[in-house]
Write a protein that holds these residues in place. Structure first.
Motif, PDB file in Angstrom:
ATOM      1  N   MET A  11       0.815  -1.218   0.000  1.00  0.00           N
ATOM      2  CA  MET A  11       0.000   0.000   0.000  1.00  0.00           C
ATOM      3  C   MET A  11       0.854   1.276   0.000  1.00  0.00           C
ATOM      4  N   ARG A  12       0.403   2.258  -0.756  1.00  0.00           N
ATOM      5  CA  ARG A  12       1.025   3.582  -0.696  1.00  0.00           C
ATOM      6  C   ARG A  12       0.286   4.383   0.357  1.00  0.00           C
ATOM      7  N   PHE A  13       1.029   4.945   1.256  1.00  0.00           N
ATOM      8  CA  PHE A  13       0.455   5.738   2.338  1.00  0.00           C
ATOM      9  C   PHE A  13       0.921   7.183   2.151  1.00  0.00           C
ATOM     10  N   ASN A  14      -0.014   8.026   1.701  1.00  0.00           N
ATOM     11  CA  ASN A  14       0.292   9.454   1.535  1.00  0.00           C
ATOM     12  C   ASN A  14      -0.154  10.190   2.774  1.00  0.00           C
ATOM     13  N   ILE A  15       0.720  11.004   3.318  1.00  0.00           N
ATOM     14  CA  ILE A  15       0.273  11.880   4.387  1.00  0.00           C
ATOM     15  C   ILE A  15       0.280  13.305   3.823  1.00  0.00           C
ATOM     16  N   ALA A  16      -0.881  13.956   3.899  1.00  0.00           N
ATOM     17  CA  ALA A  16      -1.006  15.306   3.351  1.00  0.00           C
ATOM     18  C   ALA A  16      -0.616  16.296   4.441  1.00  0.00           C
ATOM     19  N   LEU A  17       0.508  16.971   4.229  1.00  0.00           N
ATOM     20  CA  LEU A  17       1.108  17.835   5.245  1.00  0.00           C
ATOM     21  C   LEU A  17       1.433  19.180   4.633  1.00  0.00           C
ATOM     22  N   ASN A  18       1.015  20.223   5.291  1.00  0.00           N
ATOM     23  CA  ASN A  18       1.109  21.551   4.690  1.00  0.00           C
ATOM     24  C   ASN A  18       0.539  21.441   3.283  1.00  0.00           C
ATOM     25  N   TYR A  19      -0.619  20.791   3.226  1.00  0.00           N
ATOM     26  CA  TYR A  19      -1.282  20.486   1.963  1.00  0.00           C
ATOM     27  C   TYR A  19      -2.454  21.433   1.733  1.00  0.00           C
ATOM     28  N   GLY A  20      -2.616  21.854   0.483  1.00  0.00           N
ATOM     29  CA  GLY A  20      -3.805  22.597   0.052  1.00  0.00           C
ATOM     30  C   GLY A  20      -4.125  22.147  -1.361  1.00  0.00           C
ATOM     31  N   GLY A  21      -5.400  21.927  -1.634  1.00  0.00           N
ATOM     32  CA  GLY A  21      -5.787  21.481  -2.973  1.00  0.00           C
ATOM     33  C   GLY A  21      -5.492  22.543  -4.026  1.00  0.00           C
ATOM     34  N   ARG A  22      -5.756  23.801  -3.680  1.00  0.00           N
ATOM     35  CA  ARG A  22      -5.473  24.872  -4.635  1.00  0.00           C
ATOM     36  C   ARG A  22      -3.972  25.051  -4.813  1.00  0.00           C
TER      37      ARG A  22
END
Ligand code: IPE
Ligand code: IPE
Ligand code: MG
Length: 261
Positions: free
Chosen positions: A148-159
């Motif tokens: 499995m790929r485990f992505n952690i969204a950190l200092n993340y923004g969709g825009r």
């Protein structure tokens, strides 16, 4: 890992095991994305400081990561810190970063033994150097893993992600007439990964909060009132069972409906 292995791993006769039996393992979501929300409210209900909610939320992360890997989910993305979360008090941010470092250090063995590949999505370059160091170490140690790929969204923004993709397209000198949706996707943080099939949000809030704006175009959304620190294997299995009952039409009509026309 087989279905039997998973069932044997769950307590016999438990609600989790009953739910796991309802899962169709041939139709699992390829990518599950989770907005982990409600830590502050969980702490507030107990008259504890907000950071105690974040601390308790680590146990939920553990449960979800291991269960997803054992189920055979291809990609799991957890939203841990948004570009907007810098508006929070400095002490809360520092505790979140400390907990992240501790999680990575304590869980590295579990990630390795479950063949999980860890990756950060977002703008990690703006995080503290010691946090960046810990993240890099976990990514390097797990980069050859095939599970499995485990992505952690950190200092993340969709825009921010879309803006970053545009900048990278321009830097790469890609001519405008060569840009289509497929090509654009190659410049996102999630390049090469399937889009989320299932988006989970805890704590009942009916909003996206700037998460994976491009990728969730056709994700099935499942919102639970459960606060993140209370979220366990059982909730994840419930979400997957509910997802498998959805009728995904992608703008078309279902074959059953088409047959009546
Ligand atoms: C989610 O819980 C964790 C992060 C956003 C880092 P919150 O801290 O947002 O908890 P609530 O929404 O205030 O309850
Ligand atoms: C979304 O939760 C961000 C993360 C889970 C990291 P927030 O608590 O920051 O979102 P809002 O403010 O309720 O929209
Ligand atoms: Mg919140």
């Amino acid at each position: 890992m087989t279905v039997e292995d998973l069932l044997a791993w769950l307590p016999p006769g438990s609600p989790e095991q009953a739910l796991a039996r309802q899962v169709d393992f041939d139709r699992l979501p390829a990518h599950v994305a989770i907005i982990m929300d409600g830590n502050g409210r969980w702490a507030g209900q107990r008259r504890l400081p907000r950071v105690e909610g974040h601390r308790a939320g680590i146990e939920s992360v553990r449960a979800v990561v291991e269960t997803s890997a054992r189920l055979g989910i291809g990609v799991l993305t957890l939203y841990a810190f948004s570009v907007e979360n810098w508006k929070r008090p400095r002490t809360e941010i520092n505790t979140l970063m400390m907990l992240l470092k501790r999680y990575l250090r304590l869980e590295l063995d579990t990630l390795l033994s479950n063949d999980i590949r860890f990756q950060v999505i977002g703008r990690p370059e703006d995080l503290r150097p010691d946090v960046q160091e810990e993240l890099r170490a976990a990514m390097t140690r797990t980069e050859a893993n095939q599970g499995m790929r485990f992505n952690i969204a950190l200092n993340y923004g969709g825009r921010a992600e879309i803006v970053d993709a545009v900048r990278r397209l321009i830097d790469a000198g890609v001519p405008g007439d060569e840009i289509d949706e497929r090509r654009f996707g190659e410049y996102l943080y999630t390049a090469g990964q399937p889009d989320p099939d299932l988006l989970i949000r805890t704590s009942g809030e009916m909003r996206i909060s700037n998460f994976l704006l491009w990728q969730i175009a056709y994700a099935e959304i499942w919102v639970t009132d459960t606060l993140w620190p209370d979220f366990r294997r059982r909730d994840l299995l419930e979400a997957i069972v509910a997802y498998q009952k959805r009728d995904r039409r992608y703008g078309g009509i279902t074959p059953a409906r088409a047959a009546t026309l």
